[in-house]
Design an enzyme around this catalytic site. Structure first.
Site, short mmCIF file in Angstrom:
data_model
loop_
_atom_site.label_atom_id
_atom_site.label_comp_id
_atom_site.label_asym_id
_atom_site.label_seq_id
_atom_site.Cartn_x
_atom_site.Cartn_y
_atom_site.Cartn_z
N PRO A 202 0.80 -1.23 0.00
CA PRO A 202 0.00 0.00 0.00
C PRO A 202 0.83 1.27 0.00
CG PRO A 202 -0.94 -1.59 1.52
CD PRO A 202 0.36 -2.17 1.06
N SER A 203 1.98 1.25 0.68
CA SER A 203 2.81 2.46 0.78
C SER A 203 3.93 2.50 -0.24
CB SER A 203 3.42 2.55 2.18
OG SER A 203 4.30 1.45 2.41
N SER A 206 5.55 2.93 -6.92
CA SER A 206 6.73 3.22 -7.74
C SER A 206 8.00 3.36 -6.91
CB SER A 206 6.51 4.50 -8.55
OG SER A 206 5.47 4.33 -9.47
N SER A 234 -0.61 -10.67 -8.68
CA SER A 234 -1.14 -11.62 -9.66
C SER A 234 -0.81 -13.04 -9.23
CB SER A 234 -0.55 -11.34 -11.04
OG SER A 234 -0.95 -10.08 -11.53
N GLU A 445 4.14 -3.28 -13.82
CA GLU A 445 5.54 -3.52 -14.18
C GLU A 445 6.25 -2.22 -14.54
OE1 GLU A 445 6.77 -6.88 -16.37
OE2 GLU A 445 4.99 -8.05 -15.90
#
Length: 634
Positions: A202-203, A206, A234, A445
C-alpha cells in the site's frame, strides 16, 4: 568551454541521479550483476571513468550512435531453434482457437481447470525454465513468439502465465543457487505449483525501497521471520511459491552501521502464516487472479534467501527487466488481432456505394495501426535477440518497448473499435474486452510515467559522467582529451557530423537514416545544454524530462524500423516494399515529433507554459477540484 564550467553540479548530478533512480523506480531494471555481494564503500569513487555501454539508447544521450545492437537487425535463432519453435507455434495457436474461451474466462473471472490442464500439457508454465528442471528450455526469442500468440487471443491468460514464469519464479532462474533450482523449478515449471512475484505494498508503488514488510533473523539463526502484506499480487490467491521482498537489517562490515535493506526470499505457502484476501474486482484481465497476500510470523529458512541478504532491490529490478520485453511481444499479438478485425470489417462494410476501406480516413487509420504494430514487433524481437546473444545492456531499450507497446496497443484497438463503429462497442466481437484488458499495461511492471523518467534520468546520468570526465581533463591539462572533444564540437559548428552516420541503412531509406543520424546529434547537444543549465535541478524538471524521453523513444523507434526494413530490402523478402513504405512514413513523422520535443525543452514560451501548468495543478489541488465556475454561474 561553457559545458565544463560546472564541475560541482556535475559531480552532484552523477551521485544524485543514481539515488533518484533507486528512489523513484520500482520497475527500474539493472543489468544482472555477476557478483551481488556489496562492494566496500572505499571502492565507490566519484573519479572513476564513465561507464562504457553498448546500448544504443544510452549512447544516444551522448549524441553518439553505437549500432552494435541495432545493425544488422539481429536474428538469434539457429536452424534447430527455429524448427523447435515451429513445432510449438502450431499447437499453441490451435489450443487458443479450439480450447481457450476468452469470453468465458472473462465472465467467470477465472481460468477453468480444463484449460489450465491443457496449458500444463503444452508446457506453457515452464517455457523458459531449463530442460534439466523439467522446463521447455526456450530462449527469449522463442518465448516472445509464443507469447505473441497468447497476446493475440487472451491477455488475461497471458497475465496468468506471465505472472507465474516471467516474474513469479524468474528470480529463482536468474539468482537461485543449485539447491534452490532443484527444489523449486521442477514444481513450478510443470504447473504443479503456481508462482507469484510479491513486491507492491500500500505504501510502495513506484518507490520500491519504501516497502514495510520486514524479515528479522530468528534467535537461533535458522530462519527469517517475515511480517507484512502485499497488494495487487497476480496469482496471489493461490500461488504456492512466492518471490517476496522485505526489509532486513544489514550491518556494514566496514563501518559497523546497521541499516534496513531489501532482501528477496523464496516463500512457500506451506511454511505457515501465509494467507490471501479475496480476488480483486478489476476492469480487465479478469480471469487472472489478483489478491492481497498477508504474512504473519512466517518462518523462512535462511537457505531461501535469493541473491544475497540486502540485494533484493537488484533482484527485483533484474527480474522485471528480463521479463519486460515479453510485454511488447504479447501486445504485438494483440495489435495484430485488433487490426485483423478492423480490416475484415472495413473490406466488408459498404457505405455510400463504396467499401469503407476505399476512403482516405479509414486508410489512414489502418496504415497507422500497421505502423504502430511494426514498430512494436520490431522492438520486441530486436531486444529478445540481443538478450539471446548475451547482451546485458538493454535496460533502457526494454523500458522503451514496454512504454511504446502499451500505448500503441491501446491506440490500435481504440481505432479498430472506431472503424467497426457501433459493432465495435458491442461485446460480441471481443474488442471491448481487449480494451479493458489493455488499460492495466500502462500501469503495472513500472508505470509508463515512471519509466519515461527512468529513461531520461539514466541517460542523463550516463551523459553527466562523460561531461565530468571532460571537466577533470580541463583541470588536469589532459590535452589529448580536450583537443579530441574540441574537434568534435568544431565539426558540429560547421555542420559536419561526427561518426553518427547510419551507414548500414539501405539506400532506399538513406534520407531517413541521415536525418535520424542528425537527430541523434541534436539530441546529444540538447541534453548537454540541459545538464549545464540545470545541474542538480534537472531532477525536478519533469516537464523537460518527459519530452527528453519522448524524443529518445522516437529516435530509437526510427533506428529499429530502419534496421528491420533494411534487412527486408537486403533479403528481398516478399513484404520488402511494404516494409520500406512503413519505415519511410514512420521515420518522417517521428522526426517531426523529435524536433518539436527538442525545441520545447529550449523554448522560453514552452517553459512559461510548464510553469503555468504547474501553478494550475497546485491551485486545483489546494481547492480540492476544478476552480472555474460553470459559465452559467449556476
Amino acid at each position: 568551454m561553457k559545458m565544463l564550467r560546472s564541475g560541482r553540479n556535475l559531480q552532484f548530478l552523477s551521485k544524485n541521479l543514481v539515488r533518484e533512480n533507486l528512489r523513484l523506480l520500482s520497475s527500474t531494471p539493472q543489468p544482472a550483476p555477476k557478483d551481488v555481494t556489496k562492494k566496500p564503500a572505499t571502492e565507490k569513487k566519484l573519479d572513476k571513468k564513465p561507464v562504457k555501454s553498448s546500448s544504443f539508447v544510452m549512447n544516444l544521450f551522448l549524441g553518439s550512435t553505437n549500432t552494435s545492437q541495432v545493425f544488422p537487425y539481429p536474428d538469434a535463432l539457429t536452424a534447430d531453434q527455429k524448427e523447435t519453435l515451429q513445432l510449438l507455434v502450431d499447437p499453441t495457436h490451435k489450443f487458443f482457437v479450439e480450447v481457450n474461451d476468452a469470453a468465458l474466462n472473462d465472465r467467470e473471472a477465472s481460468v477453468p481447470e480444463a484449460t489450465t490442464q491443457g496449458l500444463r500439457e503444452l508446457g506453457a508454465f515452464g517455457l523458459q525454465a531449463p530442460t534439466e528442471y523439467d522446463g521447455v528450455g526456450l530462449n527469449n526469442t522463442q518465448y516472445a513468439r509464443l507469447v505473441e500468440i497468447v497476446g493475440g487471443f487472451d491477455l488475461g491468460v497471458g497475465i496468468f502465465l506471465g505472472a507465474h514464469q516471467s516474474i513469479g519464479f524468474k528470480g529463482i532462474t536468474l539468482f537461485g543457487n543449485e539447491e534452490q533450482k532443484k527444489k523449486y523449478l521442477p514444481r513450478v515449471a510443470t504447473g504443479e505449483a503456481f508462482a507469484a512475484f510479491c513486491l507492491t505494498e500500500p505504501s510502495s508503488g513506484s518507490d520500491a525501497n519504501s516497502i514495510r514488510s520486514r524479515a528479522v533473523l530468528s534467535p537461533d539463526g535458522k530462519h527469517f521471520i517475515l511480517n507484512g502484506s502485499k497488494i495487487w499480487i497476480s496469482n496471489g490467491g493461490f500461488a504456492e511459491v512466492m518471490t517476496v521482498f522485505a526489509q532486513t537489517p544489514v550491518t556494514d562490515p566496514v563501518t559497523g552501521e546497521t541499516k534496513d535493506k531489501v532482501t528477496a526470499f523464496i516463500v512457500e505457502r506451506a511454511f505457515g502464516g501465509v494467507t490471501s484476501g479475496p480476488p480483486e474486482k478489476k476492469m480487465g484481465i479478469k480471469c487472472s487472479n489478483t489478491a492481497e497476500v498477508y504474512y504473519d510470523n512466517v518462518p523462512i529458512p535462511v537457505e531461501n534467501v535469493l541473491g544475497g541478504v540486502g540485494q533484493g532491490f537488484k533482484v527485483a529490478m533484474n527480474i522485471l527487466n528480463n521479463g519486460r520485453f515479453g510485454m511488447a511481444a504479447a501486445l504485438s499479438g494483440t495489435m495484430k488481432s485488433s487490426t485483423k478485425a478492423a480490416i475484415q470489417h472495413a473490406t466488408a462494410r459498404v457505405q455510400f456505394g463504396r467499401r469503407i476501406d476505399s476512403y482516405g480516413t479509414i486508410q489512414e487509420k489502418l496504415a497507422r495501426m500497421a505502423m504502430l504494430h511494426y514498430v512494436t514487433e520490431s522492438m520486441a524481437y530486436m531486444i529478445s535477440s540481443n538478450m539471446d546473444k548475451g547482451s546485458t545492456d538493454f535496460q533502457l531499450e526494454a523500458a522503451i518497448s514496454k512504454v511504446f507497446a502499451s500505448e500503441a496497443a491501446w491506440t490500435v484497438t481504440d481505432e479498430a473499435i472506431q472503424i467497426l463503429g457501433g459493432n465495435g462497442f458491442m461485446t460480441g466481437n471481443g474488442l471491448e474486452k481487449v480494451m479493458r484488458d489493455l488499460r492495466i499495461f500502462r500501469i503495472f511492471e513500472g508505470t509508463n510515467d515512471i519509466l519515461r523518467l527512468f529513461v531520461a534520468l539514466t541517460g542523463l546520468q550516463f551523459a553527466g559522467g562523460h561531461l565530468r570526465q571532460l571537466q577533470k581533463a580541463l583541470k588536469s591539462g589532459n590535452v589529448g582529451v580536450i583537443l579530441g572533444e574540441a574537434a568534435k564540437r568544431a565539426k558540429r559548428t560547421v555542420g559536419f557530423s561526427q561518426t553518427n552516420s547510419l551507414a548500414e541503412v539501405h539506400p532506399k531509406l538513406a534520407l531517413q537514416g541521415q536525418l535520424t543520424s542528425k537527430a541523434v546529434e541534436g539530441f546529444g547537444i540538447t541534453l548537454e545544454s540541459l545538464l549545464v543549465k540545470y545541474g542538480k535541478g534537472i531532477l525536478d524538471e519533469q516537464f523537460l524530462l518527459n519530452r527528453v524521453a519522448s524524443a529518445a523513444i522516437d529516435i530509437y523507434s526510427n533506428v529499429v524500423v530502419l534496421s528491420r526494413a533494411t534487412r527486408a530490402l537486403n533479403m528481398n523478402i516478399p513484404s520488402a516494399s511494404h516494409e520500406e513504405m512503413i519505415a519511410r512514413v514512420w521515420c518522417n513523422e517521428a522526426l517531426d515529433r523529435i524536433q518539436l520535443n527538442l525545441t520545447a525543452v529550449k523554448s522560453q514560451s514552452q517553459l512559461s507554459n510548464f510553469t503555468a501548468m504547474s501553478q494550475i495543478a497546485k491551485e486545483m489541488c489546494e481547492n480540492g477540484g476544478l476552480i472555474q465556475q460553470n459559465p452559467l454561474g449556476i
